[in-house]
Enzyme design. Structure first.
Site, PDB file in Angstrom:
ATOM      1  CG  ASP A  27      42.483  68.854 -17.336  1.00 29.09           C
ATOM      2  OD1 ASP A  27      41.934  68.330 -18.324  1.00 29.09           O
ATOM      3  OD2 ASP A  27      43.215  68.219 -16.560  1.00 29.09           O
TER       4      ASP A  27
ATOM      5  CG  ASN B 153      50.735  65.094  -9.421  1.00 24.20           C
ATOM      6  OD1 ASN B 153      49.661  64.599  -9.749  1.00 24.20           O
ATOM      7  ND2 ASN B 153      51.107  66.309  -9.769  1.00 24.20           N
TER       8      ASN B 153
ATOM      9  CG  HIS C 160      47.074  65.869 -11.393  1.00 22.62           C
ATOM     10  ND1 HIS C 160      48.017  66.414 -12.232  1.00 22.62           N
ATOM     11  CD2 HIS C 160      46.537  64.835 -12.106  1.00 22.62           C
ATOM     12  CE1 HIS C 160      48.035  65.764 -13.382  1.00 22.62           C
ATOM     13  NE2 HIS C 160      47.145  64.796 -13.319  1.00 22.62           N
TER      14      HIS C 160
ATOM     15  CD  GLU D 252      49.609  69.483 -11.065  1.00 20.09           C
ATOM     16  OE1 GLU D 252      49.089  68.388 -10.776  1.00 20.09           O
ATOM     17  OE2 GLU D 252      50.579  69.589 -11.828  1.00 20.09           O
TER      18      GLU D 252
HETATM   19  P1  PGA Z   1      46.627  59.146 -17.492  1.00 19.88           P
HETATM   20  O1  PGA Z   1      46.603  60.594 -16.909  1.00 19.88           O
HETATM   21  O2  PGA Z   1      45.230  58.657 -17.546  1.00 19.88           O
HETATM   22  O3  PGA Z   1      47.207  59.324 -18.879  1.00 19.88           O
HETATM   23  O4  PGA Z   1      47.498  58.306 -16.619  1.00 19.88           O
HETATM   24  C1  PGA Z   1      45.973  60.866 -15.709  1.00 19.88           C
HETATM   25  C2  PGA Z   1      46.418  62.193 -15.181  1.00 19.88           C
HETATM   26  O5  PGA Z   1      47.621  62.487 -15.190  1.00 19.88           O
HETATM   27  O6  PGA Z   1      45.565  62.952 -14.707  1.00 19.88           O
END
Ligand code: PGA
Length: 238
Positions: free
Chosen positions: A67, A136, A138, A143
């Site tokens: 992504d 959240n 995702h 999302e």
């Molecule tokens: P993080 O991000 O590993 O920095 O917590 C994960 C995400 O938001 O997909």
């Protein structure tokens, strides 16, 4: 999906690295789907150490970006592109011909999605997909929503994604959209490693562990995947 509790983020990274290296020993040109963010950086450091101690281990591995923030220039320090170059391509000495990527600021995001899908059709599916989870729920930029999207698409980012630490410190307006592989692309992975670390993930981990499968929590669909392993450290464990 099965899940394991690890004592610390270091243990989680070490275990994840063992799993990746075991797969790599069976398939030298393994295609690794690479999440970015704080969670997988310990795993990538362990892989960089393995590259030092075992020359040739990563001589055929291929990496795919999952992504990207839309609208940032490719060399912006906040892009997934910069992260992957810094954490994987440089330390593992992976040349650009073994890196499947896409543009963060394409002239036509819709055309870029078509190009991602073509690239995936030619070089996919992913062998081992490293995923983190958003606060959240995702995975990549799939999302939470009433319905999910199978293939590469433009994602409208929720507020929590827009406030992710990768972009939060940049100043100016955060990106409001992203490009991402879709749920089917992720689901076609031969193996998925979902890594969950840190106290900020406790609430979403509780929801995930309820095994209620819902598009409102995209990671919950991984309960349906036949070869997904979720590693959770103690701080994230509810
Ligand atoms: P993080 O991000 O590993 O920095 O917590 C994960 C995400 O938001 O997909």
């Amino acid at each position: 999906m099965i899940h394991h509790l690890l004592d610390s983020s270091e243990d989680l990274s070490r275990r994840a690295a063992e799993l990746v290296i075991d797969e790599l020993k069976q398939k030298k040109n393994l295609l690794l789907g690479a999440a970015t963010g704080s969670t997988p950086s310990g795993l990538y450091s362990r892989l960089a150490e393995a590259a030092e101690t075992t020359p040739g281990l990563f001589s055929a591995i291929r990496i795919m970006k999952l992504d990207e923030w839309l609208g940032l220039s490719m060399d912006d320090p906040a892009t997934c592109e910069t992260y992957i170059r810094t954490h994987l391509l440089q330390p593992l000495k992976i040349s650009d011909d073994r890196y499947l990527t896409f543009h963060s600021n394409p002239i036509s995001p819709t055309a870029e999605c078509r190009a991602i899908n073509d690239m995936f059709d030619t070089h996919g599916p992913i062998d081992v997909c490293i995923l983190g989870i958003g606060v959240n729920g995702h995975i990549a930029f799939n999302e939470p929503a009433g319905s999910l999207t199978p293939h590469a698409h433009i994602a409208t980012l929720t507020q929590s994604s827009q406030h992710h630490p990768m972009v939060a410190g940049r100043g100016g307006n955060p990106p409001t959209s992203g490009l991402t592989l879709g749920m089917t692309d992720i689901f076609r992975s031969r193996m998925i490693l979902l890594l969950i670390s840190g106290s900020a993930k406790k609430a979403i981990t509780r929801d995930l562990l309820s095994q209620n499968i819902t598009t409102a929590l995209p990671a919950s669909l991984l309960w349906l995947h036949p070869n997904a392993i979720c590693l959770i450290d103690r701080e994230a464990y509810p």
